[in-house]
Design an enzyme around this catalytic site. Structure first.
Site, PDB file in Angstrom:
ATOM      1  N   ARG A 158      -2.332 -12.918   1.872  1.00 45.61           N
ATOM      2  CA  ARG A 158      -1.867 -11.591   2.305  1.00 45.61           C
ATOM      3  C   ARG A 158      -1.210 -11.709   3.668  1.00 45.61           C
ATOM      4  O   ARG A 158      -1.732 -12.357   4.572  1.00 45.61           O
ATOM      5  CB  ARG A 158      -3.044 -10.616   2.362  1.00 45.61           C
ATOM      6  N   ARG A 277     -16.284  -4.311   9.492  1.00 46.67           N
ATOM      7  CA  ARG A 277     -15.682  -4.037   8.181  1.00 46.67           C
ATOM      8  C   ARG A 277     -14.169  -3.937   8.358  1.00 46.67           C
ATOM      9  O   ARG A 277     -13.667  -3.924   9.475  1.00 46.67           O
ATOM     10  CB  ARG A 277     -16.227  -2.714   7.613  1.00 46.67           C
ATOM     11  N   LYS A 278     -13.436  -3.862   7.252  1.00 48.31           N
ATOM     12  CA  LYS A 278     -11.987  -3.722   7.357  1.00 48.31           C
ATOM     13  C   LYS A 278     -11.631  -2.373   7.952  1.00 48.31           C
ATOM     14  O   LYS A 278     -12.435  -1.434   7.942  1.00 48.31           O
ATOM     15  CB  LYS A 278     -11.323  -3.896   5.998  1.00 48.31           C
ATOM     16  N   GLY A 543      -8.153  -1.356 -11.396  1.00 46.95           N
ATOM     17  CA  GLY A 543      -8.964  -2.113 -12.337  1.00 46.95           C
ATOM     18  C   GLY A 543     -10.447  -1.917 -12.211  1.00 46.95           C
ATOM     19  O   GLY A 543     -11.209  -2.276 -13.111  1.00 46.95           O
ATOM     20  N   CYS A 548      -8.377   0.137  -5.365  1.00 46.87           N
ATOM     21  CA  CYS A 548      -7.235  -0.372  -4.612  1.00 46.87           C
ATOM     22  C   CYS A 548      -5.942   0.288  -5.087  1.00 46.87           C
ATOM     23  O   CYS A 548      -4.968   0.358  -4.343  1.00 46.87           O
ATOM     24  CB  CYS A 548      -7.135  -1.888  -4.755  1.00 46.87           C
ATOM     25  N   GLY A 549      -5.929   0.765  -6.319  1.00 51.17           N
ATOM     26  CA  GLY A 549      -4.775   1.487  -6.841  1.00 51.17           C
ATOM     27  C   GLY A 549      -4.752   2.960  -6.473  1.00 51.17           C
ATOM     28  O   GLY A 549      -3.844   3.695  -6.880  1.00 51.17           O
TER      29      GLY A 549
END
Length: 624
Positions: A158, A277-278, A543, A548-549
């Site tokens: 990424r 965390r992110k 998914g 994430c979508g």
């Protein structure tokens, strides 16, 4: 013999150059001359980033924890050394990832990648012998995520693409980087953060890719795991006739804040190398909110000050999506001016509080929203103001300002659209589900060279925009074979197929329950053939429940889930989905939290009738 030349040209970075050269010679057995040349090329490319480094950003200081532990591999302080002792103690007994970071600091992981690559190339080891904690955790700080379940030994890399702006040279480099991995495995994805992901990468090839990125003023460092992710801005920055803020400089400044070390002037900033965390930041440039600020940890929403008229941002906090919780951002009750100093200072203050006080035991409760709720909104605002004032940069935080009330319709990004520069147009091009083959990367690069001065802009809808196209060249552009009927690209897609978004899916992602990208692209085309709609209908695929979508933000969201169908009189488990309806984006943003349908098999005979009925009942679709 070349050293005096570099001393004259780069007096402030000579020591860094020589350090890089000696490391490079030692690890890759190159000559000193070649190593110096490579280092200079990289540093010249990075020199443009200095314009975006806050003038008072430096390690140490009255408001910072003073780092004392130096990592000898990179001669930088460790990320852990910036944490207060209390946070370190919590991390020591925290979740497994926290313990990994304490045991072996992430900041030197890029050096490990180079060393692993050398050993694999020279036959001293195989990828299977890479330390498990490195494979599953620390290499993510280099932006490398092992896809062991689907493609063992290969990684997704990424990048960081602030404001989603790339050029034709970078696009060709992406293609060159993945070409060796084949048509199926070596692909490039545009993400829902207007970012780039390279698929199929092997450890032994990673150093060449990293070096190539740095030579092109890009990086993969600190792009994954517990890092600040890609800075999302407006894809129309600088070309929008309704622009309130040009987000480009702000996104670049924030990107440098979190991933550029101002002390060593190299990529990889140890000050932010150990977050709990992110962390996601989005900067919107207009009322359209093309950046989707409501699903980011920090969302900056442009609005003028009610009394002074000065342009600034209302600050939204805490938006995120995960397997356990989906949270829409909340009003922080803060407004800041839209200048670089104010934006960087505010984000730095919030990040510092989050880094030192965020949860390190339960990762499902480690996002910013949980910390804001622990404080209370008013109390968190007070803490941020106190932190900002301690920096003594002249930044003032005021109360949230009233948003504009005049009628406004969110604009479209696809197709030929006006821009503020006379005689110029922007052209949005559909890239189905954001998936690009090697050839398609090069095709886009060719189009950009020919029509948009080599510039390509990525969108969070996983499409691209060619800006600054001469009006008298529009017909030529639309007539290109790359945009013809036999191409996946289109500048004139339908309202359904042009608005399909998808996560990675089961082809690569170990968490996905179903394949998404191929199904999403195929389903978008089929629905386009079956019904007519009078406006864009956004259909998102994800998914798994991590979303994430971003299915909760979609008009129609399809999430992979268990399903059953009858086979020979028996109920059999098959790939299936949940369906969400009613998410909104823009000024009236809203997340659809609960599915309206569950357990629907993905096969056309089951899913298509459900989607057609939803399109007709909820969105006024008419069957063809």
């Amino acid at each position: 013999t070349n050293e005096p030349t570099w001393l004259i040209l780069f007096p402030e970075t000579t020591s860094s150059i020589l350090q890089l050269c000696h490391q490079s010679c030692h690890k890759t057995k190159t000559t000193m001359k070649r190593s110096i040349l490579s280092a200079v090329v990289a540093i010249v490319a990075l020199s443009s980033t200095k314009a975006f480094v806050p003038t008072k950003l430096q390690r140490g200081g009255s408001h910072r924890n003073v780092a004392t532990e130096i990592d000898v591999k990179v001669e930088k302080p460790t990320g852990t050394s910036f944490l207060p002792e209390e946070a370190v103690e919590r991390a020591k007994v925290g979740n497994p990832i926290e313990k990994n970071k304490i045991a072996k600091d992430p900041i030197n992981s890029w050096v490990d990648v180079y060393e692993y690559a050398r050993k694999i190339r020279e036959g001293e080891m195989t990828w299977e012998e890479v330390e498990k904690a490195d494979l599953d955790c620390r290499l993510k700080y280099v932006g490398m995520l092992h896809r062991g379940k689907r493609t063992p030994g290969q990684f997704m890399m990424r990048l960081k693409v602030p404001n989603g702006i790339v050029n034709s040279d970078q696009m060709r480099f992406y293609a060159d980087s993945v070409e060796k991995y084949g048509d199926e495995g070596g692909v490039v994805d545009i993400t829902t953060r207007a970012n780039i992901q390279l698929r199929g990468v092997k450890i032994e090839d990673a150093p060449d890719i990293i070096d190539g990125l740095h030579a092109r003023n890009q990086t993969s460092f600190q792009s994954a795991l517990d890092s600040v992710r890609n800075m999302v801005g407006s894809p129309l920055a600088g070309i929008d006739d309704q622009e309130l803020v040009d987000t480009r400089e702000l996104c670049n400044a924030l990107n440098d804040l979190v991933s550029f070390d101002p002390v060593t002037e190299t990529r990889g900033n140890p000050y932010w190398a150990n977050l709990p965390r992110k962390f996601n930041i989005a900067v919107s440039g207009s009322r359209d909110d093309f950046a989707h600020t409501h699903i980011n940890d920090i969302g900056l929403q442009p609005v003028a000050h009610a009394e002074t008229g000065e342009m600034g941002f209302n600050v939204a906090l805490g938006g995120y999506m995960s397997i356990k919780r989906v949270a829409e951002s909340i009003d922080s009750k803060m407004w800041i001016a839209a200048d670089r100093n104010s934006v960087v200072t505010l984000c730095e203050a919030i990040l510092r509080i989050f880094r030192d006080e965020g949860e390190r035991k339960d990762r499902q409760k480690a996002r910013l929203m949980w910390l804001v709720e622990k404080y209370g909104v008013d109390e968190f605002k007070e803490a941020v103001i106190k932190e900002v004032e301690s920096y003594d940069r002249g930044v003032k935080i005021e109360d949230t300002q009233p948003a504009a009330q005049e009628a406004f319709e969110r604009r479209q990004l696809l197709g030929v659209q006006p821009q503020k520069q006379e005689g110029m147009k922007r052209v949005g091009i559909l890239v189905p589900t954001g998936r690009l083959s090697v050839k398609e990367c090069r095709d886009l690069a060719d189009l950009a060279d020919k029509y948009s001065d080599s510039e390509i802009r990525l969108t969070v809808e996983q499409n691209v925009i060619l800006p600054n196209v001469d009006e008298d060249k529009i017909d030529d552009l639309l007539a290109e074979d790359v945009l013809g009927e036999d191409s996946r690209f289109s500048a004139t897609p339908g309202f359904i197929e042009g608005n399909v978004v998808s996560c990675t899916g089961a082809q690569f992602c170990p968490l996905a329950l179903v394949e998404t990208k191929s199904n999403a692209e195929k389903m978008g085309k089929k629905l386009e053939q079956l019904v007519t709609v009078d406006r864009p209908i956004r259909i998102h695929w994800t998914g798994c429940p991590n979303s994430c979508g971003q299915v909760q933000a979609a008009d129609i969201g399809i999430m992979g889930a268990p399903a059953r169908k009858e086979v020979d009189g028996k109920k059999m488990a098959v790939p299936g989905c949940k369906i969400f309806v009613g998410g909104r984006i823009g000024e009236d943003a809203h997340l659809a939290m609960e599915p309206v349908k569950t357990g629907i098999p993905l096969e056309d005979e089951f899913l298509i009738p459900e989607l057609v009925e939803i399109l007709k009942s909820e969105f006024g679709a008419v069957e063809k």
